[in-house]
Design an enzyme around this catalytic site. Structure first.
Site: not given
Length: 428
Positions: A302, A16, A40-41, A414-415, A13, A144, A18, A306
């Protein structure tokens, strides 16, 4: 730069999605090499927000080839739900834009049933699985007895393997876990329909990626989850079932390590994790709640809230060492805007001494007390910055300490959540 990796340097989280979307502009091929639809992205482009789980973030571009490698576990139902979702919001998904490894393992309905029932059986010792069948699918891979995409392409082979697996799984589900048996015919018919839809996307992705790199095309390997969820180097057993570090790329797509030139680690300006497991810098107070709400820290897959805490540089330094990170991308420094004082963990007090590494034993980790350095905060103007020079001085000091402690340069900042709210300050 012909092939580079984007990895999470914390517990997932980190942003990644973005950052992969941002860096995908420079790439011609975007590759997923591990995990499944438990990841999840969230990617924001203009006024649109896209939520991705299994398909690489490069799908939002019309001119990128997206690859799901052999190290990924594929739930066909989830895959086509995601394809339908993307096409519903105007993103075309065709075999020219997306290919899937014939060696990838298939998530079957019994994997999801086992995931849920085994988690329930653990009681208070549950590990926080998403219930998507990821762990049981990887278990079958190493036992296997897994079913691969190539098996699904041959009806007789698939039918034979499914029949044997259903027999064995139903016995375990009913006699050990107390669940209801699954129907062989229902699963067979459902997956044969998936086979028809899946066939145009399937090929040997190892050869495809190898050839693209040899042709000097830029290839981006997109990691899922984060380094501290790695099956070997994470907070075991509160981890995922695959290798989330840079080492997972070679086995997860089928290329040699000499073909990868750079590795970018993504870290938030603070720390979060979902579910159970150790979290040395967790803030169980108003500050932690404030960060959660301002940063919208709720899971894409989900919806779970967090856990939030101060930035733990011991974790990030560990990620840099294990994955050989060539640079860092630091996200969400705008979330911390408004806090008067900030803390950063630069070590742990353990058995009377200070250590700067992450212990393997959860029992040892539980004894660790964070060693903090304090920084002055900054205001909301940080979100308007588009160059490093425009950042508040206190934010620069904070970022400089991250680079210094981890011995890894910062290439991207990242801002904010949008693609344009990104500052590039160095090569990756």
């Amino acid at each position: 730069m012909s092939a580079f990796i984007v990895l999470g340097a914390q517990w997932g989280d980190e942003g990644k999605g973005k950052m992969t979307d941002y860096l995908a502009e420079e790439a011609e091929v975007v590759v997923r090499f591990q995990g499944g639809n438990n990841a999840g992205h969230t990617v924001e482009v203009g006024d649109k927000q896209y939520k991705l789980h299994l398909i690489p973030s490069g799908i939002l571009y019309d001119d990128k080839l997206n690859v799901i490698g052999n190290g990924v576990v594929v739930d066909p139902k989830a895959l086509f739900e995601e394809i339908n979702y993307l096409e519903g919001v105007g993103v075309n998904v065709t075999p020219e834009k997306l290919i899937i490894s014939d060696r990838a393992q298939l998530i079957m309905p019994y994997h999801k049933t086992l995931d849920v029932l085994k988690e329930k059986a653990r009681g208070k010792n549950d590990i926080g699985t998403t219930g998507k069948g990821i762990g049981p699918c990887y278990t079958d891979k190493f036992e296997r007895c897994g079913i691969r995409v190539c098996d699904l392409m041959h009806e007789d082979v698939f039918k034979e393997k499914l029949e044997e697996n259903i027999r064995m799984k139903n016995e375990y589900i009913t006699k050990v876990l107390g669940g209801e048996p699954l129907s062989f015919s229902e699963i067979l018919n459902e997956y044969l329909e998936f086979a028809k839809k899946l066939r145009p996307f399937v090929q040997d992705t190892s050869v495809k990626v190898y050839n693209n790199i040899k042709e000097n095309k830029t290839v981006l390997f997109e990691g899922a989850q984060g380094m501290l969820l790695d099956i070997d180097y994470g907070t075991y057993p509160y981890v995922t079932s695959s290798n989330t570090t840079a080492g997972g790329v070679c086995s997860g797509i089928g290329i040699g390590p000499n073909m990868v030139t750079n590795a970018v680690g993504i870290t938030k300006a603070y720390t979060t994790r979902v579910g159970k497991g150790p979290f040395p810098t967790e803030l169980v107070d108003e500050t932690g709640d404030w960060i959660r709400e301002k940063g919208h820290e709720y899971g894409v897959t989900t919806g779970r809230s967090r856990r939030c805490g101060w930035l733990d540089l011991v974790i990030v330094k560990t990620a840099a060492r294990v994955s050989g990170l060539t640079s860092l991308a630091v996200t969400k420094i705008d979330t911390l805007a408004g806090l008067e004082k900030l803390k950063v963990c630069v070590g742990y007090k353990f058995d009377g001494k200070v250590i700067d590494y992450f212990p393997a034993s959860l029992e040892d980790l539980a004894k660790c007390e964070p060693v903090y350095e304090e920084f002055d905060g900054w205001d909301d103007s940080v979100a308007e910055a588009r160059t490093y020079e425009e950042l508040p001085e206190n934010a620069k000091k904070y970022l400089n300490r991250i680079a210094e402690f981890t011995d890894t340069k910062i290439s991207i900042i990242g801002v904010g959540p949008k693609r344009e709210q990104t500052i590039r300050i160095d090569s990756i």
